[in-house]
Design a protein around this motif. Structure first.
Motif, PDB file in Angstrom:
ATOM      1  N   ALA A  34      16.292  65.688  48.050  1.00  0.00           N
ATOM      2  CA  ALA A  34      17.039  65.283  46.848  1.00  0.00           C
ATOM      3  C   ALA A  34      16.271  65.701  45.596  1.00  0.00           C
ATOM      4  O   ALA A  34      16.860  66.116  44.595  1.00  0.00           O
ATOM      5  N   LEU A 158      18.658  58.010  40.219  1.00  0.00           N
ATOM      6  CA  LEU A 158      18.756  58.782  41.465  1.00  0.00           C
ATOM      7  C   LEU A 158      19.611  58.068  42.530  1.00  0.00           C
ATOM      8  O   LEU A 158      19.180  57.853  43.649  1.00  0.00           O
ATOM      9  N   ILE A 177      20.605  57.863  36.064  1.00  0.00           N
ATOM     10  CA  ILE A 177      19.741  58.959  35.615  1.00  0.00           C
ATOM     11  C   ILE A 177      19.875  60.010  36.700  1.00  0.00           C
ATOM     12  O   ILE A 177      19.498  59.770  37.850  1.00  0.00           O
ATOM     13  N   LEU A 179      19.878  64.406  37.220  1.00  0.00           N
ATOM     14  CA  LEU A 179      19.788  65.751  36.641  1.00  0.00           C
ATOM     15  C   LEU A 179      21.020  66.605  36.934  1.00  0.00           C
ATOM     16  O   LEU A 179      21.229  67.624  36.274  1.00  0.00           O
ATOM     17  N   SER A 183      27.309  65.744  39.950  1.00  0.00           N
ATOM     18  CA  SER A 183      27.281  64.852  41.118  1.00  0.00           C
ATOM     19  C   SER A 183      28.325  63.750  40.964  1.00  0.00           C
ATOM     20  O   SER A 183      28.769  63.438  39.857  1.00  0.00           O
ATOM     21  N   ARG A 184      28.685  63.146  42.098  1.00  0.00           N
ATOM     22  CA  ARG A 184      29.656  62.049  42.041  1.00  0.00           C
ATOM     23  C   ARG A 184      29.077  60.891  41.244  1.00  0.00           C
ATOM     24  O   ARG A 184      29.786  60.229  40.496  1.00  0.00           O
ATOM     25  N   ASP A 195      18.703  63.876  32.701  1.00  0.00           N
ATOM     26  CA  ASP A 195      17.307  64.114  32.306  1.00  0.00           C
ATOM     27  C   ASP A 195      16.444  63.805  33.532  1.00  0.00           C
ATOM     28  O   ASP A 195      16.872  63.059  34.424  1.00  0.00           O
TER      29      ASP A 195
HETATM   30  P1  ATP Z   1      26.181  62.180  44.756  1.00  0.00           P
HETATM   31  O1  ATP Z   1      26.462  61.277  45.913  1.00  0.00           O
HETATM   32  O2  ATP Z   1      26.102  61.453  43.466  1.00  0.00           O
HETATM   33  O3  ATP Z   1      27.101  63.388  44.647  1.00  0.00           O
HETATM   34  P2  ATP Z   1      24.069  63.830  45.809  1.00  0.00           P
HETATM   35  O4  ATP Z   1      24.502  63.648  47.207  1.00  0.00           O
HETATM   36  O5  ATP Z   1      24.249  65.130  45.122  1.00  0.00           O
HETATM   37  O6  ATP Z   1      24.688  62.689  44.901  1.00  0.00           O
HETATM   38  P3  ATP Z   1      21.624  62.414  46.305  1.00  0.00           P
HETATM   39  O7  ATP Z   1      20.826  63.065  47.337  1.00  0.00           O
HETATM   40  O8  ATP Z   1      22.372  61.160  46.635  1.00  0.00           O
HETATM   41  O9  ATP Z   1      22.538  63.519  45.639  1.00  0.00           O
HETATM   42  O10 ATP Z   1      20.748  62.001  45.050  1.00  0.00           O
HETATM   43  C1  ATP Z   1      19.862  62.807  44.455  1.00  0.00           C
HETATM   44  C2  ATP Z   1      20.287  63.039  43.037  1.00  0.00           C
HETATM   45  O11 ATP Z   1      19.191  62.728  42.213  1.00  0.00           O
HETATM   46  C3  ATP Z   1      20.644  64.501  42.825  1.00  0.00           C
HETATM   47  O12 ATP Z   1      21.869  64.604  42.152  1.00  0.00           O
HETATM   48  C4  ATP Z   1      19.503  65.039  41.946  1.00  0.00           C
HETATM   49  O13 ATP Z   1      20.010  65.891  40.952  1.00  0.00           O
HETATM   50  C5  ATP Z   1      18.942  63.787  41.308  1.00  0.00           C
HETATM   51  N1  ATP Z   1      17.498  63.836  41.088  1.00  0.00           N
HETATM   52  C6  ATP Z   1      16.518  64.149  41.980  1.00  0.00           C
HETATM   53  N2  ATP Z   1      15.301  64.057  41.422  1.00  0.00           N
HETATM   54  C7  ATP Z   1      15.489  63.658  40.136  1.00  0.00           C
HETATM   55  C8  ATP Z   1      14.619  63.350  39.056  1.00  0.00           C
HETATM   56  N3  ATP Z   1      13.293  63.462  39.159  1.00  0.00           N
HETATM   57  N4  ATP Z   1      15.168  62.957  37.887  1.00  0.00           N
HETATM   58  C9  ATP Z   1      16.520  62.837  37.758  1.00  0.00           C
HETATM   59  N5  ATP Z   1      17.400  63.117  38.744  1.00  0.00           N
HETATM   60  C10 ATP Z   1      16.895  63.520  39.922  1.00  0.00           C
END
Ligand code: ATP
Length: 243
Positions: A34, A158, A177, A179, A183-184, A195
Protein backbone atom coordinates in the motif's frame (compact mmCIF):
# COMPACT_ATOMS: atom_id res chain seq x y z
CA UNK A 1 21.84 4.37 6.82
CA UNK A 2 21.14 6.47 3.70
CA UNK A 3 23.86 9.08 2.98
CA UNK A 4 22.70 12.69 3.52
CA UNK A 5 23.60 13.54 -0.06
CA UNK A 6 21.40 10.85 -1.64
CA UNK A 7 18.85 12.58 -3.88
CA UNK A 8 16.01 10.30 -2.71
CA UNK A 9 17.01 10.35 0.97
CA UNK A 10 13.65 11.51 2.36
CA UNK A 11 11.69 8.93 0.43
CA UNK A 12 14.13 6.13 1.30
CA UNK A 13 14.11 7.09 4.98
CA UNK A 14 10.32 6.73 5.00
CA UNK A 15 10.64 3.28 3.39
CA UNK A 16 13.11 2.27 6.08
CA UNK A 17 10.72 3.39 8.81
CA UNK A 18 8.08 1.12 7.32
CA UNK A 19 10.47 -1.80 6.93
CA UNK A 20 11.44 -1.38 10.60
CA UNK A 21 7.75 -1.20 11.48
CA UNK A 22 7.26 -4.45 9.57
CA UNK A 23 10.14 -6.14 11.41
CA UNK A 24 8.67 -5.01 14.75
CA UNK A 25 5.31 -6.54 13.81
CA UNK A 26 3.45 -3.22 13.44
CA UNK A 27 3.05 -3.17 9.64
CA UNK A 28 1.28 -5.92 7.68
CA UNK A 29 2.82 -7.41 4.49
CA UNK A 30 0.15 -5.63 2.48
CA UNK A 31 0.97 -2.37 4.28
CA UNK A 32 4.31 -2.30 2.48
CA UNK A 33 2.56 -2.68 -0.87
CA UNK A 34 0.00 0.00 0.00
CA UNK A 35 2.90 2.32 0.73
CA UNK A 36 4.24 1.71 -2.77
CA UNK A 37 0.94 2.84 -4.27
CA UNK A 38 1.11 5.97 -2.14
CA UNK A 39 4.71 6.69 -3.20
CA UNK A 40 3.74 6.60 -6.87
CA UNK A 41 1.08 9.26 -6.33
CA UNK A 42 3.44 11.29 -4.17
CA UNK A 43 5.82 11.39 -7.14
CA UNK A 44 3.02 12.73 -9.33
CA UNK A 45 2.22 15.63 -6.98
CA UNK A 46 5.89 16.56 -6.65
CA UNK A 47 6.44 15.11 -3.14
CA UNK A 48 5.25 18.33 -1.52
CA UNK A 49 2.11 19.69 0.11
CA UNK A 50 0.15 21.13 -2.81
CA UNK A 51 -2.21 24.07 -2.21
CA UNK A 52 -5.29 21.80 -2.55
CA UNK A 53 -3.93 19.62 0.27
CA UNK A 54 -3.30 22.69 2.37
CA UNK A 55 -6.95 23.75 1.97
CA UNK A 56 -8.13 20.25 2.87
CA UNK A 57 -5.85 20.23 5.93
CA UNK A 58 -7.35 23.55 7.09
CA UNK A 59 -10.91 22.28 6.63
CA UNK A 60 -10.04 18.98 8.34
CA UNK A 61 -8.49 20.64 11.38
CA UNK A 62 -11.45 23.02 11.64
CA UNK A 63 -13.84 20.05 11.52
CA UNK A 64 -11.86 18.23 14.22
CA UNK A 65 -11.91 21.33 16.44
CA UNK A 66 -15.68 21.74 15.97
CA UNK A 67 -16.40 18.05 16.62
CA UNK A 68 -18.02 16.81 19.83
CA UNK A 69 -16.27 13.44 19.88
CA UNK A 70 -13.46 13.24 17.33
CA UNK A 71 -11.41 10.07 16.95
CA UNK A 72 -8.14 9.36 15.14
CA UNK A 73 -8.08 5.82 13.75
CA UNK A 74 -4.59 4.33 13.53
CA UNK A 75 -3.25 1.42 11.46
CA UNK A 76 0.23 -0.14 11.31
CA UNK A 77 1.64 2.20 8.65
CA UNK A 78 0.45 5.28 10.52
CA UNK A 79 1.88 3.98 13.81
CA UNK A 80 5.26 3.35 12.16
CA UNK A 81 5.47 6.66 10.32
CA UNK A 82 4.15 9.20 12.80
CA UNK A 83 3.17 7.96 16.28
CA UNK A 84 4.25 11.18 18.04
CA UNK A 85 2.29 13.32 15.59
CA UNK A 86 -0.87 11.23 16.09
CA UNK A 87 -0.63 11.76 19.84
CA UNK A 88 0.15 15.46 19.53
CA UNK A 89 -2.70 16.12 17.10
CA UNK A 90 -5.10 14.15 19.31
CA UNK A 91 -4.09 16.27 22.31
CA UNK A 92 -4.41 19.55 20.40
CA UNK A 93 -7.91 18.86 19.03
CA UNK A 94 -9.00 16.78 22.03
CA UNK A 95 -9.57 13.56 20.07
CA UNK A 96 -9.58 9.93 21.10
CA UNK A 97 -7.12 7.47 19.53
CA UNK A 98 -8.27 4.10 18.25
CA UNK A 99 -6.28 1.23 16.75
CA UNK A 100 -8.00 -0.14 13.68
CA UNK A 101 -6.42 -2.79 11.52
CA UNK A 102 -7.45 -4.33 8.22
CA UNK A 103 -5.35 -7.42 8.98
CA UNK A 104 -6.37 -7.94 12.58
CA UNK A 105 -4.44 -9.66 15.29
CA UNK A 106 -4.48 -9.06 19.02
CA UNK A 107 -0.65 -9.05 19.02
CA UNK A 108 -0.41 -6.31 16.42
CA UNK A 109 -3.11 -4.23 18.12
CA UNK A 110 -1.17 -4.40 21.37
CA UNK A 111 2.13 -3.47 19.70
CA UNK A 112 0.55 -0.46 18.00
CA UNK A 113 -1.09 0.65 21.25
CA UNK A 114 2.29 0.30 23.00
CA UNK A 115 4.04 2.51 20.40
CA UNK A 116 1.32 5.14 20.79
CA UNK A 117 1.59 5.02 24.57
CA UNK A 118 5.37 5.36 24.33
CA UNK A 119 4.70 8.43 22.20
CA UNK A 120 2.62 9.90 25.05
CA UNK A 121 -0.94 8.60 24.55
CA UNK A 122 -2.79 8.13 27.85
CA UNK A 123 -5.59 5.97 26.47
CA UNK A 124 -5.71 3.92 23.26
CA UNK A 125 -9.06 2.41 22.22
CA UNK A 126 -9.72 -0.56 19.98
CA UNK A 127 -7.50 -3.16 21.61
CA UNK A 128 -9.13 -6.48 22.48
CA UNK A 129 -12.86 -7.24 22.57
CA UNK A 130 -15.03 -4.90 20.52
CA UNK A 131 -18.73 -4.75 21.28
CA UNK A 132 -20.11 -2.61 18.43
CA UNK A 133 -20.55 -3.54 14.78
CA UNK A 134 -20.64 -1.28 11.72
CA UNK A 135 -23.60 -2.26 9.50
CA UNK A 136 -23.08 -3.36 5.88
CA UNK A 137 -19.37 -4.05 6.24
CA UNK A 138 -18.29 -7.63 5.63
CA UNK A 139 -14.92 -7.70 7.30
CA UNK A 140 -13.59 -8.14 10.84
CA UNK A 141 -13.04 -4.38 10.78
CA UNK A 142 -16.78 -3.95 11.19
CA UNK A 143 -16.24 -4.66 14.88
CA UNK A 144 -15.34 -1.45 16.68
CA UNK A 145 -14.88 0.02 20.10
CA UNK A 146 -17.43 2.36 21.72
CA UNK A 147 -15.08 5.35 21.19
CA UNK A 148 -15.41 5.05 17.42
CA UNK A 149 -19.08 4.08 17.65
CA UNK A 150 -19.91 7.30 19.51
CA UNK A 151 -17.64 9.59 17.48
CA UNK A 152 -18.99 12.28 15.17
CA UNK A 153 -15.77 13.02 13.23
CA UNK A 154 -13.15 10.38 12.37
CA UNK A 155 -9.69 10.98 10.95
CA UNK A 156 -8.73 7.85 9.01
CA UNK A 157 -5.24 8.08 7.54
CA UNK A 158 -4.59 5.39 4.90
CA UNK A 159 -8.06 3.85 5.09
CA UNK A 160 -9.87 1.50 2.71
CA UNK A 161 -12.91 2.55 0.74
CA UNK A 162 -15.45 0.13 2.20
CA UNK A 163 -14.94 1.24 5.74
CA UNK A 164 -14.90 4.93 4.79
CA UNK A 165 -18.25 4.44 3.07
CA UNK A 166 -19.67 2.48 6.00
CA UNK A 167 -18.54 5.11 8.53
CA UNK A 168 -20.05 7.87 6.39
CA UNK A 169 -23.30 5.87 6.15
CA UNK A 170 -23.39 5.87 9.97
CA UNK A 171 -23.60 9.67 9.78
CA UNK A 172 -19.99 10.33 10.72
CA UNK A 173 -17.86 12.94 9.02
CA UNK A 174 -14.80 11.16 7.66
CA UNK A 175 -11.44 12.83 7.06
CA UNK A 176 -9.06 10.76 4.92
CA UNK A 177 -5.36 11.24 4.28
CA UNK A 178 -4.72 9.47 0.99
CA UNK A 179 -2.17 10.21 -1.71
CA UNK A 180 -4.40 8.59 -4.33
CA UNK A 181 -7.15 11.06 -5.28
CA UNK A 182 -8.85 8.30 -7.32
CA UNK A 183 -9.19 5.76 -4.50
CA UNK A 184 -12.62 4.84 -3.17
CA UNK A 185 -11.55 6.28 0.19
CA UNK A 186 -10.68 9.62 -1.41
CA UNK A 187 -14.01 9.67 -3.25
CA UNK A 188 -16.16 8.67 -0.26
CA UNK A 189 -14.62 10.79 2.50
CA UNK A 190 -16.12 14.09 3.65
CA UNK A 191 -12.69 15.72 3.43
CA UNK A 192 -9.79 14.13 1.55
CA UNK A 193 -6.24 15.30 2.14
CA UNK A 194 -4.10 14.30 -0.84
CA UNK A 195 -0.75 14.54 0.91
CA UNK A 196 1.80 12.20 2.41
CA UNK A 197 0.88 11.46 6.02
CA UNK A 198 4.43 12.44 7.08
CA UNK A 199 3.79 15.98 5.80
CA UNK A 200 0.06 16.18 6.54
CA UNK A 201 0.28 15.40 10.26
CA UNK A 202 2.85 18.10 11.21
CA UNK A 203 0.93 20.60 9.04
CA UNK A 204 -2.28 19.71 10.85
CA UNK A 205 -0.70 20.07 14.30
CA UNK A 206 0.56 23.58 13.45
CA UNK A 207 -2.87 24.50 12.01
CA UNK A 208 -4.68 23.12 15.07
CA UNK A 209 -2.51 25.20 17.38
CA UNK A 210 -3.39 28.29 15.34
CA UNK A 211 -7.07 27.65 14.64
CA UNK A 212 -8.01 26.74 18.21
CA UNK A 213 -7.29 30.37 19.12
CA UNK A 214 -9.61 31.68 16.37
CA UNK A 215 -13.26 32.71 16.73
CA UNK A 216 -15.78 29.94 16.06
CA UNK A 217 -17.24 31.70 12.98
CA UNK A 218 -13.84 31.76 11.34
CA UNK A 219 -13.22 28.10 12.12
CA UNK A 220 -16.69 27.30 10.72
CA UNK A 221 -15.88 29.06 7.47
CA UNK A 222 -12.93 26.74 6.76
CA UNK A 223 -15.43 23.88 6.75
CA UNK A 224 -18.33 25.50 4.92
CA UNK A 225 -16.17 26.98 2.15
CA UNK A 226 -14.55 23.60 1.40
CA UNK A 227 -15.88 21.39 -1.38
CA UNK A 228 -14.30 17.93 -1.51
CA UNK A 229 -15.35 17.05 -5.07
CA UNK A 230 -14.00 20.34 -6.42
CA UNK A 231 -10.77 19.93 -4.45
CA UNK A 232 -10.22 16.38 -5.76
CA UNK A 233 -10.95 17.52 -9.32
CA UNK A 234 -8.31 20.24 -8.92
CA UNK A 235 -5.76 17.64 -7.71
CA UNK A 236 -6.50 15.45 -10.74
CA UNK A 237 -6.03 18.42 -13.09
CA UNK A 238 -2.71 19.22 -11.42
CA UNK A 239 -1.50 15.63 -11.86
CA UNK A 240 -2.52 15.57 -15.54
CA UNK A 241 -0.84 18.91 -16.16
CA UNK A 242 2.37 17.83 -14.45
CA UNK A 243 2.55 14.82 -16.76
P1 ATP B 1 -9.51 2.12 -1.63
O1 ATP B 1 -10.19 0.96 -0.97
O2 ATP B 1 -9.78 3.41 -0.95
O3 ATP B 1 -9.74 2.23 -3.13
P2 ATP B 1 -6.87 1.06 -2.07
O4 ATP B 1 -7.34 -0.34 -2.12
O5 ATP B 1 -6.41 1.75 -3.30
O6 ATP B 1 -7.95 1.97 -1.36
P3 ATP B 1 -5.40 0.56 0.34
O7 ATP B 1 -4.39 -0.48 0.14
O8 ATP B 1 -6.65 0.23 1.08
O9 ATP B 1 -5.67 1.22 -1.07
O10 ATP B 1 -4.82 1.81 1.12
C1 ATP B 1 -3.66 2.40 0.83
C2 ATP B 1 -3.91 3.82 0.43
O11 ATP B 1 -3.10 4.64 1.22
C3 ATP B 1 -3.53 4.03 -1.03
O12 ATP B 1 -4.56 4.71 -1.70
C4 ATP B 1 -2.27 4.91 -0.96
O13 ATP B 1 -2.31 5.90 -1.95
C5 ATP B 1 -2.37 5.55 0.41
N1 ATP B 1 -1.08 5.76 1.06
C6 ATP B 1 -0.07 4.87 1.25
N2 ATP B 1 0.96 5.42 1.91
C7 ATP B 1 0.61 6.71 2.17
C8 ATP B 1 1.23 7.79 2.86
N3 ATP B 1 2.45 7.68 3.39
N4 ATP B 1 0.56 8.96 2.94
C9 ATP B 1 -0.68 9.09 2.41
N5 ATP B 1 -1.33 8.11 1.74
C10 ATP B 1 -0.70 6.93 1.62
Amino acid sequence: MIPKTHPRKKSLDIRHRLVNGFKQGLVAHAGLIAHGRGEAFDYLIGEKTISEARKAEEAAVALLLLAKKPVISVNGNTASLCPREVVQLAKTVNAGIEVNLFYRGRGREKKIAAILKKAGAKKVHGVGVKTKKIKNLASPRALIDTALWESDVVLVPLEDGDRTEALAAMGKKVIAIDLNPLSRTAQKATITIVDNIVRAMPNMIALAERLREEKREKVDRYVTSFNNKRNLAAVERLIRKSL
